[in-house]
Structure formats: structure tokens, C-alpha cells
Design a protein around this motif. Structure first.
Motif, PDB file in Angstrom:
ATOM      1  N   LYS A 182       0.806  -1.217   0.000  1.00  0.00           N
ATOM      2  CA  LYS A 182       0.000   0.000   0.000  1.00  0.00           C
ATOM      3  C   LYS A 182       0.845   1.274   0.000  1.00  0.00           C
ATOM      4  CE  LYS A 182      -2.891  -0.008   3.369  1.00  0.00           C
ATOM      5  NZ  LYS A 182      -3.934  -0.087   4.396  1.00  0.00           N
ATOM      6  N   MET A 183       2.133   1.159   0.236  1.00  0.00           N
ATOM      7  CA  MET A 183       2.967   2.366   0.263  1.00  0.00           C
ATOM      8  C   MET A 183       3.007   2.994  -1.142  1.00  0.00           C
ATOM      9  SD  MET A 183       6.037   1.635   2.948  1.00  0.00           S
ATOM     10  CE  MET A 183       7.011   0.659   1.883  1.00  0.00           C
ATOM     11  N   GLU A 184       3.100   4.323  -1.163  1.00  0.00           N
ATOM     12  CA  GLU A 184       3.053   5.050  -2.431  1.00  0.00           C
ATOM     13  C   GLU A 184       4.202   4.643  -3.354  1.00  0.00           C
ATOM     14  OE1 GLU A 184       2.947   9.619  -4.112  1.00  0.00           O
ATOM     15  OE2 GLU A 184       2.951   9.270  -1.959  1.00  0.00           O
ATOM     16  N   SER A 185       5.375   4.423  -2.794  1.00  0.00           N
ATOM     17  CA  SER A 185       6.521   4.048  -3.639  1.00  0.00           C
ATOM     18  C   SER A 185       6.288   2.690  -4.306  1.00  0.00           C
ATOM     19  CB  SER A 185       7.796   4.012  -2.810  1.00  0.00           C
ATOM     20  OG  SER A 185       7.664   3.090  -1.741  1.00  0.00           O
ATOM     21  N   ALA A 186       5.640   1.749  -3.610  1.00  0.00           N
ATOM     22  CA  ALA A 186       5.366   0.441  -4.204  1.00  0.00           C
ATOM     23  C   ALA A 186       4.321   0.560  -5.307  1.00  0.00           C
ATOM     24  CB  ALA A 186       4.886  -0.534  -3.131  1.00  0.00           C
ATOM     25  N   VAL A 187       3.311   1.428  -5.082  1.00  0.00           N
ATOM     26  CA  VAL A 187       2.279   1.624  -6.106  1.00  0.00           C
ATOM     27  C   VAL A 187       2.885   2.268  -7.342  1.00  0.00           C
ATOM     28  CG1 VAL A 187       0.118   2.830  -6.625  1.00  0.00           C
ATOM     29  CG2 VAL A 187       0.420   1.725  -4.410  1.00  0.00           C
ATOM     30  N   VAL A 188       3.753   3.273  -7.160  1.00  0.00           N
ATOM     31  CA  VAL A 188       4.395   3.948  -8.290  1.00  0.00           C
ATOM     32  C   VAL A 188       5.253   2.958  -9.065  1.00  0.00           C
ATOM     33  CG1 VAL A 188       6.127   5.685  -8.906  1.00  0.00           C
ATOM     34  CG2 VAL A 188       4.315   6.251  -7.293  1.00  0.00           C
ATOM     35  N   ALA A 189       5.986   2.090  -8.374  1.00  0.00           N
ATOM     36  CA  ALA A 189       6.838   1.105  -9.052  1.00  0.00           C
ATOM     37  C   ALA A 189       5.989   0.121  -9.860  1.00  0.00           C
ATOM     38  CB  ALA A 189       7.681   0.357  -8.028  1.00  0.00           C
ATOM     39  N   LYS A 190       4.870  -0.311  -9.335  1.00  0.00           N
ATOM     40  CA  LYS A 190       3.991  -1.238 -10.066  1.00  0.00           C
ATOM     41  C   LYS A 190       3.393  -0.564 -11.302  1.00  0.00           C
ATOM     42  CE  LYS A 190       3.779  -5.031  -7.533  1.00  0.00           C
ATOM     43  NZ  LYS A 190       4.043  -6.364  -8.019  1.00  0.00           N
TER      44      LYS A 190
END
Length: 105
Positions: free
Chosen positions: A75-83
Motif C-alpha cells: 500500500k505504500m506510495e513508492s510500491a504503487v508507483v513502481a507497479k
């Protein structure tokens, strides 16, 4: 005294004329022993079942904590951006604008 012990060892107390009361006591004690053994086995089975269930609860709790921590990372923003970068989507560089709607009253 010696004669009584000798009679017990020979088993004459089981075949004598008043042996009926002796047999009743022996059968009663045997039934009580069987009930006690069955109760003990039942208690042991319950103890093993409780231990198995406690281990299962520990495993499920650790799986829950592991799943919750993986979800927090996803759910972290950095993980969403990477996906989204993998799919070709990028975050907008233009900030969002507010849209104001005037009522028609």
C-alpha cells in the motif's frame, strides 16, 4: 496369618462357600479400574487436542501478521508507483485543479 496368606496365594477364597461376596468386590474393583483407565485416556486425548489447536492458532496468527505486513508494504506510495511504472503509467507532474460547480438555485 500364615494360613490366610497361603489361602490367598492358592486362590481358595474364590471357590469357598462364601466366595460370592469376594467375587462381587473383585468385579466392582475391576469395573472401577476400567472406568479410571478410560477416563485417563480421554483426558490424555483432550490434552493432545488442545496442544494441536494451540499450535494451529500460533501458525495462523503468524500467517496473519505476515500477510498484514506484506499488505502494508504494497500500500505504500513508492510500491504503487513502481507497479504502475511496469504498466507504463506515471504519476502526473501537473498538480490537480479544483472544479467548482455553481448551484442553479
Amino acid at each position: 496369618m500364615k494360613k490366610n496368606i497361603y489361602n490367598i496365594l492358592k486362590g481358595t477364597f474364590l471357590v469357598s462357600d462364601d466366595s460370592f461376596k469376594n467375587w462381587r468386590i473383585i468385579i466392582f474393583i475391576s469395573v472401577l479400574a476400567l472406568i479410571m483407565i478410560a477416563s485417563s485416556h480421554s483426558a490424555d486425548e483432550k490434552v493432545h487436542e488442545i496442544a494441536r489447536l494451540e499450535n494451529e492458532v500460533k501458525e495462523m496468527r503468524s500467517a496473519f501478521v505476515d500477510g498484514r505486513s506484506r499488505l502494508m508494504k504494497l500500500k505504500m506510495e513508492s510500491a504503487v508507483v513502481a507497479k504502475m511504472k511496469e504498466k507504463g503509467l506515471m504519476p502526473s507532474v501537473i498538480p490537480p485543479k479544483k472544479i467548482k460547480v455553481k448551484s442553479q438555485n
